[in-house]
Write an enzyme that holds these catalytic residues in place. Structure first.
Site: not given
Ligand code: KIV
Length: 276
Positions: A56-57, A95, A124, A126, A193
């Site tokens: 989600d970056s 994500d 993924k 959090e 992280e």
């Molecule tokens: O969203 C993302 O790109 C991430 C990385 C910082 C690992 O979670």
């Protein structure tokens, strides 16, 4: 029929959850990167990246937001689908964005979208032990899960900025307990992280599942960075753990290959990329 599979290079078969576990057992560093579109996904794959994350970056590096909070499930589904078209070998993780897994039912619905519509092989999310019910629910439905601990960018407004986590003894111990709880709930991978080297080392030693680090030091099972950071595209101040691999190279592919080599031979991360 099975065109996608026939096009794969079986001398270099697709990475899966078992491959990642075997790499941990063999102490072979796992090279990971983010990607957001088919062209870059193809380069990342050609360079030998083992795991590709549609993070989600994308909210920050593609959409221009200050945080990952505005990213939606539709956004991640779209980017996952186009990244999937560029991959032959890399293991594709997507994500679950902010507030898309507030309940096990919601997490299940959205994880199914990322896998069925996007082609993700793992999702993924959090969170610490507060997410064990969600991880258990996904694992019960055979959905592979990566649990993201340490600095959790979706919580940036609660934490008060992008800061190193786990520097105090109590916080480090809690993070280790959280990682074990998530593994016991069924997580197949843990991403750490922005934590001190010692925290990365302790959690990696405590877990059976592979631990991927970003700013988590050299003792984890694999490294991940944001693709636009290693290619020097990101403007302004970058985090301490970032290395621009375009320096001294004349193509994006050469830079990505240099990153993969540096992860594999453990020359990345160097001391200057780590936290104590
Ligand atoms: O969203 C993302 O790109 C991430 C990385 C910082 C690992 O979670």
């Amino acid at each position: 029929m099975y065109k996608q599979l026939q096009q794969r290079n079986m001398a270099s078969p697709p990475v899966n959850v078992s491959t990642l576990r075997q790499m941990k057992a063999d102490a072979e560093p796992i090279a990971c990167l983010t990607a957001y579109d088919a062209s870059f996904a193809q380069l990342v794959d050609m360079a030998g990246t083992d795991l590709v994350l549609v993070g989600d970056s994308l909210g920050m590096v593609i959409q221009g937001h200050d945080t990952t909070v505005p990213v939606t499930v539709d956004d991640v589904v779209y980017h996952t689908r186009i990244v999937a078209r560029g991959l032959r070998r890399g293991f594709l993780v997507a994500d679950l964005p902010f507030m898309s897994y507030a309940t096990p039912e919601q997490a299940l619905d959205n994880a199914v979208r990322l896998m069925q519509e996007g082609g993700a092989m793992m999702v993924k999310l959090e969170g610490g032990r507060n997410q064990t019910a969600v991880v258990e629910c996904l694992a019960r439905h055979d959905i592979p899960v990566c649990a993201h601990l340490g600095l959790k960018p979706q919580s940036v407004h609660k934490i008060g900025g992008f800061k190193v986590q786990g520097r105090e003894r109590g916080a480090a111990d809690k993070m280790t307990d959280d990682a074990l709880a998530l593994q016991n709930a069924g997580a197949d991978l843990v991403l750490l992280e922005c934590v001190p080297n010692e925290v990365g080392k302790t959690i990696t030693a405590a877990l059976e599942v592979p631990v991927i680090g970003i700013g988590a030091g050299p003792f984890v099972d694999g490294q991940i960075l944001v693709l636009y950071d290693i290619l020097g595209i990101t403007q302004g101040r970058t985090p301490r753990f970032v290395q621009n691999f375009m320096h001294g190279r004349d193509s994006q592919l050469a830079a990505i290959e240099a990153y993969v080599t540096a992860v594999k031979d453990r020359s990345y991360p160097a001391k200057e990329h780590c936290f104590s």
